[in-house]
Design an enzyme around this catalytic site. Structure first.
Site, PDB file in Angstrom:
ATOM      1  N   CYS A  79       0.866  -1.194   0.000  1.00 52.20           N
ATOM      2  CA  CYS A  79       0.000   0.000   0.000  1.00 52.20           C
ATOM      3  C   CYS A  79       0.896   1.236   0.000  1.00 52.20           C
ATOM      4  O   CYS A  79       1.700   1.423   0.905  1.00 52.20           O
ATOM      5  CB  CYS A  79      -0.928   0.010   1.216  1.00 52.20           C
ATOM      6  SG  CYS A  79      -1.811   1.578   1.383  1.00 52.20           S
TER       7      CYS A  79
ATOM      8  N   CYS B  31       0.558   3.431   3.107  1.00 52.22           N
ATOM      9  CA  CYS B  31       1.222   2.831   4.281  1.00 52.22           C
ATOM     10  C   CYS B  31       2.733   3.008   4.161  1.00 52.22           C
ATOM     11  O   CYS B  31       3.405   3.296   5.158  1.00 52.22           O
ATOM     12  CB  CYS B  31       0.867   1.354   4.410  1.00 52.22           C
ATOM     13  SG  CYS B  31      -0.803   1.063   5.036  1.00 52.22           S
TER      14      CYS B  31
ATOM     15  N   ASP C 261      -1.339  16.021  -3.308  1.00 47.12           N
ATOM     16  CA  ASP C 261      -1.498  15.001  -4.351  1.00 47.12           C
ATOM     17  C   ASP C 261      -0.348  15.158  -5.351  1.00 47.12           C
ATOM     18  O   ASP C 261       0.037  16.265  -5.718  1.00 47.12           O
ATOM     19  CB  ASP C 261      -2.850  15.180  -5.060  1.00 47.12           C
ATOM     20  CG  ASP C 261      -3.243  13.947  -5.853  1.00 47.12           C
ATOM     21  OD1 ASP C 261      -4.227  13.304  -5.484  1.00 47.12           O
ATOM     22  OD2 ASP C 261      -2.549  13.627  -6.841  1.00 47.12           O
TER      23      ASP C 261
ATOM     24  N   HIS D 106      -4.488   1.809   8.110  1.00 44.06           N
ATOM     25  CA  HIS D 106      -4.957   1.341   6.799  1.00 44.06           C
ATOM     26  C   HIS D 106      -6.446   0.970   6.895  1.00 44.06           C
ATOM     27  O   HIS D 106      -6.802  -0.094   7.388  1.00 44.06           O
ATOM     28  CB  HIS D 106      -4.143   0.142   6.314  1.00 44.06           C
ATOM     29  CG  HIS D 106      -4.534  -0.292   4.933  1.00 44.06           C
ATOM     30  ND1 HIS D 106      -3.885   0.152   3.790  1.00 44.06           N
ATOM     31  CD2 HIS D 106      -5.535  -1.096   4.502  1.00 44.06           C
ATOM     32  CE1 HIS D 106      -4.467  -0.370   2.734  1.00 44.06           C
ATOM     33  NE2 HIS D 106      -5.470  -1.132   3.125  1.00 44.06           N
TER      34      HIS D 106
ATOM     35  N   ASN E 156     -13.293   8.884  -3.314  1.00 47.83           N
ATOM     36  CA  ASN E 156     -13.649   7.795  -4.230  1.00 47.83           C
ATOM     37  C   ASN E 156     -13.721   6.493  -3.446  1.00 47.83           C
ATOM     38  O   ASN E 156     -12.877   6.238  -2.580  1.00 47.83           O
ATOM     39  CB  ASN E 156     -12.598   7.683  -5.343  1.00 47.83           C
ATOM     40  CG  ASN E 156     -12.590   8.898  -6.246  1.00 47.83           C
ATOM     41  OD1 ASN E 156     -13.643   9.369  -6.659  1.00 47.83           O
ATOM     42  ND2 ASN E 156     -11.424   9.423  -6.547  1.00 47.83           N
TER      43      ASN E 156
ATOM     44  N   HIS F 130      -6.533   2.720   0.218  1.00 47.25           N
ATOM     45  CA  HIS F 130      -6.297   3.191   1.595  1.00 47.25           C
ATOM     46  C   HIS F 130      -7.049   4.510   1.649  1.00 47.25           C
ATOM     47  O   HIS F 130      -6.715   5.441   0.897  1.00 47.25           O
ATOM     48  CB  HIS F 130      -4.777   3.353   1.828  1.00 47.25           C
ATOM     49  CG  HIS F 130      -4.391   3.867   3.181  1.00 47.25           C
ATOM     50  ND1 HIS F 130      -3.282   3.384   3.866  1.00 47.25           N
ATOM     51  CD2 HIS F 130      -4.931   4.814   3.975  1.00 47.25           C
ATOM     52  CE1 HIS F 130      -3.164   4.022   5.018  1.00 47.25           C
ATOM     53  NE2 HIS F 130      -4.161   4.910   5.108  1.00 47.25           N
TER      54      HIS F 130
ATOM     55  N   HIS G 231      -8.649   7.901   1.594  1.00 47.78           N
ATOM     56  CA  HIS G 231      -8.052   9.233   1.493  1.00 47.78           C
ATOM     57  C   HIS G 231      -9.106  10.200   0.987  1.00 47.78           C
ATOM     58  O   HIS G 231      -9.933   9.849   0.143  1.00 47.78           O
ATOM     59  CB  HIS G 231      -6.819   9.233   0.582  1.00 47.78           C
ATOM     60  CG  HIS G 231      -7.071   8.640  -0.761  1.00 47.78           C
ATOM     61  ND1 HIS G 231      -7.167   7.276  -0.971  1.00 47.78           N
ATOM     62  CD2 HIS G 231      -7.278   9.223  -1.972  1.00 47.78           C
ATOM     63  CE1 HIS G 231      -7.404   7.055  -2.249  1.00 47.78           C
ATOM     64  NE2 HIS G 231      -7.487   8.205  -2.875  1.00 47.78           N
TER      65      HIS G 231
ATOM     66  N   HIS H 155      -9.818  13.863  -0.785  1.00 47.64           N
ATOM     67  CA  HIS H 155      -9.222  14.919  -1.602  1.00 47.64           C
ATOM     68  C   HIS H 155      -9.803  16.264  -1.154  1.00 47.64           C
ATOM     69  O   HIS H 155     -11.024  16.391  -1.022  1.00 47.64           O
ATOM     70  CB  HIS H 155      -9.580  14.738  -3.075  1.00 47.64           C
ATOM     71  CG  HIS H 155      -9.086  13.471  -3.703  1.00 47.64           C
ATOM     72  ND1 HIS H 155      -8.030  13.435  -4.575  1.00 47.64           N
ATOM     73  CD2 HIS H 155      -9.500  12.187  -3.599  1.00 47.64           C
ATOM     74  CE1 HIS H 155      -7.826  12.191  -4.991  1.00 47.64           C
ATOM     75  NE2 HIS H 155      -8.711  11.412  -4.408  1.00 47.64           N
TER      76      HIS H 155
END
Ligand code: 5GP
Ligand code: ZN
Length: 109
Positions: free
Chosen positions: A4, A7, A30, A46, A85, A94, A96, A98
């Site tokens: 990942c 991670c 990003d 995670h 998403n 994992h 996240h 935005h």
């Protein structure tokens, strides 16, 4: 979790300049920004999908970090979008969030 990318970033195996981090949350830009501000707000643990997020304390913490990033990047009055998403639409499994901006008003449908 092995393999990942987030991670690996958490563990320092991929070097990254963090905008913010604490014991539960990390934030960095990003790598492929779609707006001048494009941050990823990520639980250190995670968690593979939004539907697996079941910790009210962590949810609250993520919300507070998002608010802090909006303010620190002066996006309160410039427009921002918070995006997530999931369910297979995500490239990285994992969790996240935005944060993107400045952002104009989305045209009404
Ligand atoms: P997703 O489609 O999973 O919601 O978005 C994954 C995001 O992670 C993409 O916007 C992509 O540009 C970003 N990303 C992928 N790999 C890396 C990386 O190694 N470092 C950073 N900072 N962002 C990444
Ligand atoms: Zn991970």
């Amino acid at each position: 979790m092995k393999d990942c990318i987030f991670c690996k970033i958490r563990e320092g195996k991929i070097s990254k300049i963090f905008i913010y981090q604490d014991e539960d949350v990390m934030v960095f830009p990003d790598i492929n920004p779609v707006k001048p501000v494009h941050l990823l707000i990520i639980p250190r643990k995670h968690i593979k999908d939004f539907l697996d997020l079941d910790n009210a304390n962590l949810e609250n913490k993520l919300k507070n970090v998002i608010k802090k990033m909006i303010k620190e990047n002066n996006l309160e009055n410039k427009g921002y979008r918070i995006g997530l998403n999931g369910g297979g639409a995500q490239a990285i499994n994992h969790l996240h969030i935005h944060l993107m901006g400045p952002m104009g008003k989305k045209a009404a449908l």
